[in-house]
Design a protein around this motif. Structure first.
Motif, PDB file in Angstrom:
ATOM      1  N   TRP A   1      -1.959 -10.094   0.440  1.00 14.82           N
ATOM      2  CA  TRP A   1      -2.201 -10.522   1.822  1.00 14.82           C
ATOM      3  C   TRP A   1      -2.066  -9.355   2.789  1.00 14.82           C
ATOM      4  O   TRP A   1      -2.931  -9.129   3.651  1.00 14.82           O
ATOM      5  N   LEU A   2      -0.997  -8.563   2.651  1.00 21.34           N
ATOM      6  CA  LEU A   2      -0.789  -7.441   3.561  1.00 21.34           C
ATOM      7  C   LEU A   2      -1.833  -6.349   3.319  1.00 21.34           C
ATOM      8  O   LEU A   2      -2.317  -5.720   4.270  1.00 21.34           O
ATOM      9  N   THR A   3      -2.199  -6.131   2.079  1.00 22.03           N
ATOM     10  CA  THR A   3      -3.206  -5.113   1.768  1.00 22.03           C
ATOM     11  C   THR A   3      -4.552  -5.461   2.387  1.00 22.03           C
ATOM     12  O   THR A   3      -5.247  -4.600   2.928  1.00 22.03           O
ATOM     13  N   VAL A   4      -4.930  -6.727   2.323  1.00 24.68           N
ATOM     14  CA  VAL A   4      -6.190  -7.173   2.924  1.00 24.68           C
ATOM     15  C   VAL A   4      -6.173  -6.908   4.424  1.00 24.68           C
ATOM     16  O   VAL A   4      -7.146  -6.377   4.995  1.00 24.68           O
TER      17      VAL A   4
ATOM     18  N   GLY B   1       2.347  -3.128   1.109  1.00 27.99           N
ATOM     19  CA  GLY B   1       2.263  -4.373   0.343  1.00 27.99           C
ATOM     20  C   GLY B   1       2.848  -4.230  -1.040  1.00 27.99           C
ATOM     21  O   GLY B   1       3.441  -5.169  -1.590  1.00 27.99           O
ATOM     22  N   LEU B   2       2.689  -3.048  -1.619  1.00 27.96           N
ATOM     23  CA  LEU B   2       3.282  -2.795  -2.931  1.00 27.96           C
ATOM     24  C   LEU B   2       4.797  -2.862  -2.854  1.00 27.96           C
ATOM     25  O   LEU B   2       5.457  -3.411  -3.754  1.00 27.96           O
ATOM     26  N   LEU B   3       5.358  -2.337  -1.778  1.00 28.66           N
ATOM     27  CA  LEU B   3       6.813  -2.416  -1.600  1.00 28.66           C
ATOM     28  C   LEU B   3       7.278  -3.857  -1.418  1.00 28.66           C
ATOM     29  O   LEU B   3       8.330  -4.254  -1.937  1.00 28.66           O
ATOM     30  N   LEU B   4       6.501  -4.656  -0.682  1.00 28.48           N
ATOM     31  CA  LEU B   4       6.849  -6.066  -0.532  1.00 28.48           C
ATOM     32  C   LEU B   4       6.807  -6.781  -1.876  1.00 28.48           C
ATOM     33  O   LEU B   4       7.670  -7.614  -2.177  1.00 28.48           O
ATOM     34  N   ALA B   5       5.795  -6.461  -2.674  1.00 34.38           N
ATOM     35  CA  ALA B   5       5.687  -7.073  -3.998  1.00 34.38           C
ATOM     36  C   ALA B   5       6.890  -6.715  -4.858  1.00 34.38           C
ATOM     37  O   ALA B   5       7.439  -7.565  -5.577  1.00 34.38           O
TER      38      ALA B   5
ATOM     39  N   ARG C   1       8.752 -19.596 -16.251  1.00 33.55           N
ATOM     40  CA  ARG C   1       9.829 -18.628 -16.022  1.00 33.55           C
ATOM     41  C   ARG C   1       9.892 -18.248 -14.545  1.00 33.55           C
ATOM     42  O   ARG C   1       8.871 -17.921 -13.933  1.00 33.55           O
ATOM     43  N   PHE C   2      11.090 -18.285 -13.981  1.00 36.75           N
ATOM     44  CA  PHE C   2      11.245 -17.890 -12.582  1.00 36.75           C
ATOM     45  C   PHE C   2      10.882 -16.420 -12.384  1.00 36.75           C
ATOM     46  O   PHE C   2      10.410 -16.033 -11.315  1.00 36.75           O
ATOM     47  N   TYR C   3      11.103 -15.606 -13.407  1.00 32.70           N
ATOM     48  CA  TYR C   3      10.718 -14.195 -13.335  1.00 32.70           C
ATOM     49  C   TYR C   3       9.226 -14.079 -13.047  1.00 32.70           C
ATOM     50  O   TYR C   3       8.806 -13.316 -12.163  1.00 32.70           O
ATOM     51  N   ALA C   4       8.421 -14.841 -13.772  1.00 32.49           N
ATOM     52  CA  ALA C   4       6.970 -14.802 -13.581  1.00 32.49           C
ATOM     53  C   ALA C   4       6.586 -15.304 -12.194  1.00 32.49           C
ATOM     54  O   ALA C   4       5.673 -14.773 -11.562  1.00 32.49           O
ATOM     55  N   LEU C   5       7.280 -16.326 -11.697  1.00 30.86           N
ATOM     56  CA  LEU C   5       6.977 -16.855 -10.369  1.00 30.86           C
ATOM     57  C   LEU C   5       7.290 -15.825  -9.283  1.00 30.86           C
ATOM     58  O   LEU C   5       6.561 -15.721  -8.290  1.00 30.86           O
ATOM     59  N   CYS C   6       8.365 -15.062  -9.456  1.00 31.68           N
ATOM     60  CA  CYS C   6       8.707 -14.024  -8.482  1.00 31.68           C
ATOM     61  C   CYS C   6       7.662 -12.916  -8.482  1.00 31.68           C
ATOM     62  O   CYS C   6       7.271 -12.413  -7.421  1.00 31.68           O
ATOM     63  N   ILE C   7       7.207 -12.531  -9.681  1.00 32.91           N
ATOM     64  CA  ILE C   7       6.162 -11.514  -9.773  1.00 32.91           C
ATOM     65  C   ILE C   7       4.886 -12.029  -9.097  1.00 32.91           C
ATOM     66  O   ILE C   7       4.221 -11.299  -8.340  1.00 32.91           O
ATOM     67  N   LEU C   8       4.539 -13.285  -9.364  1.00 29.80           N
ATOM     68  CA  LEU C   8       3.337 -13.872  -8.766  1.00 29.80           C
ATOM     69  C   LEU C   8       3.450 -13.932  -7.248  1.00 29.80           C
ATOM     70  O   LEU C   8       2.488 -13.614  -6.526  1.00 29.80           O
ATOM     71  N   ALA C   9       4.622 -14.319  -6.742  1.00 32.32           N
ATOM     72  CA  ALA C   9       4.832 -14.366  -5.295  1.00 32.32           C
ATOM     73  C   ALA C   9       4.670 -12.982  -4.685  1.00 32.32           C
ATOM     74  O   ALA C   9       4.071 -12.818  -3.607  1.00 32.32           O
ATOM     75  N   GLY C  10       5.172 -11.958  -5.372  1.00 30.43           N
ATOM     76  CA  GLY C  10       5.031 -10.594  -4.890  1.00 30.43           C
ATOM     77  C   GLY C  10       3.576 -10.158  -4.835  1.00 30.43           C
ATOM     78  O   GLY C  10       3.151  -9.498  -3.878  1.00 30.43           O
TER      79      GLY C  10
END
Length: 293
Positions: A42-45, A137-141, A27-36
């Motif tokens: 990455w930004l949080t680290v 990072g949460l906002l980017l996700a 599902r593309f929905y799942a891929l978008c969530i995973l990308a987020g």
């Protein structure tokens, strides 16, 4: 709401929300969530290491926060939209099929904070330091995750004739494809405000503003996360007033409108309380992780 003719200018929506990969349906929905999740992590680290922590500590906490957040997001969705899964003719097992879409950010943040608190305690990182580092990072996700709604042809506003209106198809969630007419053309419901896009852009702008304010001012421990609550919910409150997709209501207003308003007030109160405190940081050589039991 179906227009008499196809408009000259509009934003198209996909007619496919999933694809087969061997025996699996992706599902593309799942891929978008995973990308987020990946970009947000990455930004949080980066931000936690700038506060004195380590990448290992950041990843350890994320490993607690993410699964808690996913469970919380799904629980919120199922509770507030229970009519989709329970009742005559409904499929209760659908409440478990998270890959088909349906995550409530409020539940995700609430339970994700519980996971973050557990991870912070185990790694010796102050909770405030982690949530302040994680806020942009949460906002980017969230910005990336909203594009999953684009693939699902959902989260839209009122009908409009603006040049950036969004074309919405009638989708079959079981097949991941647009419903077609007898002639084979995808069925178009209408053209609406792309509120998913508005929210994605708002999240990106809010993330940038948070980073700038955190660099320019010595905001107290927890104040950056408080501003995240303020910025996100201010935009979300306005966007909920624009949305026309089906939703449960309380006293005539969407449930998410009420929640956004309450969280906005809470965020403002927290910011006023926390902004003058010392900046959040991780002490060098801080507490060792709790031993496994």
């Amino acid at each position: 709401m179906q227009p008499l003719s196809t408009p000259d200018l509009f934003l198209p929506s996909p007619t496919l929300s999933a694809f087969a990969l061997g025996p699996l349906t992706i599902r593309f929905y799942a891929l978008c969530i995973l990308a987020g999740i990946v970009v947000g992590t990455w930004l949080t680290v980066r931000r936690l290491t700038a506060r004195g922590g380590t990448s290992e500590q950041a990843l350890d906490i994320v490993m607690w926060a993410v699964p808690f957040g996913i469970v919380g997001g799904r629980l919120y969705h199922v509770i507030t939209d229970n009519q989709l899964y329970f009742g005559p003719g409904k499929d209760p097992w659908g409440s478990l099929r998270i890959w088909e879409g349906g995550l409530g950010i409020w539940g995700a943040v609430a339970l994700g904070l519980v996971g973050a608190a557990i991870g912070s305690r185990r790694t010796g990182v102050p909770f405030a330091a982690f949530v302040d580092a994680a806020a942009p990072g949460l906002l980017l996700a969230q910005a990336l995750g909203r594009w999953g709604n684009w693939f699902n042809n959902e989260i839209y506003g009122a009908p409009t004739d603006l040049p950036w209106k969004l074309q919405i198809h009638a989708m079959d969630s079981t097949t991941g494809k647009a419903i077609t007419s007898p002639e084979g053309a995808p069925e178009v419901i209408g053209y609406f405000h792309p509120t998913f896009l508005y929210e994605s852009l708002w999240c990106l702008a809010a993330a940038a503003l948070l980073i700038i304010l955190d660099r320019k001012y010595s905001l107290g421990a927890g104040a950056v996360f408080s501003l995240y609550l303020v910025f996100y919910t201010a935009g979300r409150f306005a966007l909920e007033l624009m949305r026309s997709d089906p939703a449960n209501t309380i006293l005539g207003a969407r449930v998410n409108t009420w929640v956004a308003g309450l969280v906005l007030v809470t965020g403002l109160a927290l910011f006023q309380t926390l902004r003058s405190r010392a900046r959040s940081k991780v002490e060098t050589g801080g507490t060792l992780p709790h031993p496994a039991r």
